[in-house]
Design an enzyme around this catalytic site. Sequence first.
Site, mmCIF file in Angstrom:
data_model
loop_
_atom_site.group_PDB
_atom_site.id
_atom_site.type_symbol
_atom_site.label_atom_id
_atom_site.label_comp_id
_atom_site.label_asym_id
_atom_site.label_seq_id
_atom_site.Cartn_x
_atom_site.Cartn_y
_atom_site.Cartn_z
ATOM 1 N N GLU A 162 -6.294 -7.667 -0.293
ATOM 2 C CA GLU A 162 -6.816 -7.685 1.077
ATOM 3 C C GLU A 162 -8.278 -7.277 1.004
ATOM 4 O O GLU A 162 -8.589 -6.159 0.583
ATOM 5 C CB GLU A 162 -6.074 -6.679 1.974
ATOM 6 C CG GLU A 162 -4.635 -7.021 2.237
ATOM 7 C CD GLU A 162 -3.898 -5.935 3.021
ATOM 8 O OE1 GLU A 162 -4.526 -5.190 3.799
ATOM 9 O OE2 GLU A 162 -2.673 -5.832 2.830
ATOM 10 N N GLU B 177 0.813 -1.229 0.000
ATOM 11 C CA GLU B 177 0.000 0.000 0.000
ATOM 12 C C GLU B 177 0.841 1.272 0.000
ATOM 13 O O GLU B 177 1.236 1.775 1.061
ATOM 14 C CB GLU B 177 -0.920 0.022 1.226
ATOM 15 C CG GLU B 177 -2.017 -0.994 1.176
ATOM 16 C CD GLU B 177 -3.112 -0.742 2.209
ATOM 17 O OE1 GLU B 177 -2.858 -0.002 3.158
ATOM 18 O OE2 GLU B 177 -4.208 -1.280 2.036
HETATM 19 C C1 GAL Z 1 -4.062 -2.464 5.262
HETATM 20 C C2 GAL Z 1 -2.620 -2.950 5.327
HETATM 21 C C3 GAL Z 1 -2.508 -4.171 6.217
HETATM 22 C C4 GAL Z 1 -3.230 -3.952 7.508
HETATM 23 C C5 GAL Z 1 -4.661 -3.547 7.245
HETATM 24 C C6 GAL Z 1 -5.469 -3.252 8.468
HETATM 25 O O1 GAL Z 1 -4.120 -1.184 4.807
HETATM 26 O O2 GAL Z 1 -2.146 -3.251 4.053
HETATM 27 O O3 GAL Z 1 -1.163 -4.448 6.450
HETATM 28 O O4 GAL Z 1 -2.576 -2.962 8.199
HETATM 29 O O5 GAL Z 1 -4.673 -2.387 6.500
HETATM 30 O O6 GAL Z 1 -5.524 -4.320 9.306
#
Ligand code: GAL
Length: 998
Positions: free
Chosen positions: A266, A176
């Site tokens: 994700e 990110e």
């Molecule tokens: C995303 C990030 C993850 C984790 C998640 C929240 O933005 O890529 O590593 O931090 O948020 O749990």
Amino acid sequence: MVSARTLHSVIRNSETRTDDVRFDNYTLILKGRRTFIYSGEFHTFRLPVPSLWPDILQKAKAAGLNCISVYTHMGLINPAPGVVDFNGFRALQPLFDEAKAAGLWVILRPGPYINAETTAGGIAHWATTEVAGTLRTNDTDWKAAWQGYIQGIINVTAPNQISNGGPVIAVQIDNEYQQTPISHAEYFADLEAAYHDSPIVVPLTYNDPGQRRNFINGTGAVDIYGLDAYPQHFDCSTPTVWVPITANDHQYHADVNPSQPFYYPEFQAGASDAWGPTSLGYDACRILTGPDFQSVFNLQVWASNGKLVNFYMFYGGTSWGSIPVHDEYTSYDYGASIRESRELSSKFDEAKRQALFLRSSRDFYKTDWIADTSTGLSVSTNPAAFITLLKNPDTGAQFYIARQNDSASATVFTTFKLNVSTSAGALQIPTIATAITLNGRESKVIVTDYSFGSSSKVVYSTASIFFAGTIDKRDILFLYGNSTQEHEVGLELTGTPTKISQPTSPKIRVTQGSSLTTFTVLAGLEAFTTLYDSDTQLILYADSATVATFWAPLVAGAASDPFRNYWDIGTNQTILVGGPYLVRNASLDSTGQQLALAGDLKEGVRLTVIGPRTVRQVTWNGNRVAPDTSIIAPSTVGGTFVGQLGLHNDITGIKIPKLTGWKFQDTLPEVNDANFDDSSWTLANKTTTNIPLKPYYGDGRILYGCDYGFCEGVVLWRGHFQSTGQEKSMNLSINGGEAFAASVWLNNVFLNTSFGNSTHARNIREETDDKFIIPVDALRSGDNIVTVAQDNMGLNETTNLDPNSSKSPRGIRGFKLEGGTFGDWKVQGKVGGYLGFLDKTRGILNEGGLFGERKGWHLPGFSTAGWQKRDLSQGLPGQKAGIGFFITTFNLNIPRDVDAMLSFNFEEPLGQPYRAYMFVNGWMMGKRIANLGPQAKFPVHEGILNYRGSNTVAVALWAMTPDVPITPNLQLRLDGVYEGGVGNVQVDNPVWSPQGRE
Ligand code: GAL
């Protein structure tokens, strides 16, 4: 004409460096097979017992997932410059081996920046002080800093790529980020060059933080772009308040990377939770992202035509030691499908219902997005139902994904019919039942012309599909639905029906058309039942709760095939098993007569198997299961088996000891021993630092722990001064991150504690600026010493705009003596600092700098002979502010074939002004902040615990306010017991040795 964008993607596409992983605009194509990647996130470093990793992997596989996504942690693997350590829980090889054994692909996400609610977002702490340039840019010294780690990752990963018979199908670049300025883009390009100059051939991927258009084209662009989505956000304190769906992801994908498959690296599957009294803990996060959220939001991902989806987290685990970022507590349960304890939650059931549908539905792997209600699709008789239509261009199968137009409404109850065109003509479905129903927060897939098995077809179904496929040459369809609703399926029946082909339940209506047979299930059917049974087809139905008791384990393919455990690539054979808490594995002997099942039981259950007709004998965990002939099998054609499974152990009889017999020793000789000698401590005399946030006040000296090698855990500072008797007060600005605390003494007199703040709103008061009044009688002639014990809660994650913010100024940012001048400042953290820390097994993030930690009191085998007896619940002697170690040992004797979930629990009410560091057999498995909360329960697994032997628990208790009763009531609890488990869990708990500690 080909647009520039398409052309670019075509070029990227053809650039794929292995034929084993190709892709088109729909999906990945693995070894020539179109694959819908349905993945779960799992951080092995958050489960520091490698022999338990198969447990998580087998559970993910049993849920129907086909992939895991894994962050690795630079800070743990590369704890000091030049040290790259893949031993113990830092290893990747056992993960790769076990993923392959479970038949799961791996998407590796090594960072070096990972975010992940971990300290410095995973960047090695040494780099946060040693790099003068900007982290996460193309700056030379940052580039030099990540080389060794990334080369290490390449070395262990390359032989495990799919092209070499391994599970790894992709590697993510960093995490990110923003492509501008160019220094960011070139950093990505540098990382990509490192992989391209190596034997890594799988695609490189990237996770954009939402619809931001980074790294699709231009410098640093990756092979496969994806976007992360956390649509429900992270406020678990109001867990039933939903964020409405915004349904434009499909359009975004069509706009930005239409020739790549739509990837969600994700997708929200839980939420992280912060320190503070407004946090309700992870069960609340599991409600915020519960089965209803999974139904509505996950199906929206399907409706967006996402074909690679990774759920963050599938198993969260534990942020033990100094793993957490400063605002987060020890548990990283995340409200995930699998709890921190490794038990399955109700979210696991919904995950399984969804994932097995996807695995079964080959027609769904390749779909075009046709339209949705907002773009003029008008197929529903009720506009309150929002419909998205996807269609397979080759087979004509259609998928109508329905949800409430008002997606966040828990109360709206919508009924509707759908006007669909099918191979049997235009229909308004359901044709016989009254309607399709959505109960509030619910979403459904309604299929038409859906093929299953070798030659069968569902013309339409308003019931959901749990499983579709072929078992022993028969086409099997297993439908389900909410028992408060009506459901209907219309399909073409084939074969010679058997006597149970006409269901007898009054809740089921069968209507025979010329070619189409319709089964209508009325509300109130709470059972598992056979709708149709012939020599060529078996149609089953269950209500949603009952269907979740079923499993569809694969039967592995040829032993010589490295991919024998991978669905559709190494095997197409599966069976259905109903009843057990978990089915991990199914295997057939070479004659096909012996079916061996392995899994876990919570209680005795009825076992139902639908498998090959050759099976003569079924075993469960090695024990033969007698058939139960009093129960009618689901099919009379054969291949089905019903028996009873019972427990072999008295799992209700497991005894857990009370924690008694505590021994106590003060751990602040720096304060309490007038002769304490700090001459071996590090002189804190630097006047420059690479940490951008400079001291507020003082005399130019830098008092940041990391600049002296002490980047995590408790750090002690000693400020010396020669008293003139005029010193009146002292100002200290101390930075330890959110929720930190620092206690300050002058000589042996307690002055005060500075509290870092934490509320659920983040980024509040990660440092203090307090005045400490000096009582006259605290001063002594000659050398006076100010001792500061400060907690470091972890370094900051970085932000897009400030990649250097992981360089956190933990330490003293301001010091001033009113009426006097400080002489030497000395600093001490863990023994050896990052260059020479002692405990290579538990790693750099385990211990801190308390005297007891430096001496290794927290380790098993340390002798407490000569310590005084004192119960932990008595707190420190004299109700003083201070820090003391409490240690006790206890024995466990838990049977071998039992998986027992234990936790340590502080059972007194929240609010006492103490913090505690809890070491179990030397591992710092819990940080408790009793005045903040919320965490009071600390799950600890077998492997850390010795289940058949002696165990040591050590608690460093820090009383932060004097004269207040502090009564920690720490108890061991048994949270769950299952017969089964992965067994043979290895314990690796090196014992105390004097080396380096004396
Ligand atoms: C995303 C990030 C993850 C984790 C998640 C929240 O933005 O890529 O590593 O931090 O948020 O749990």
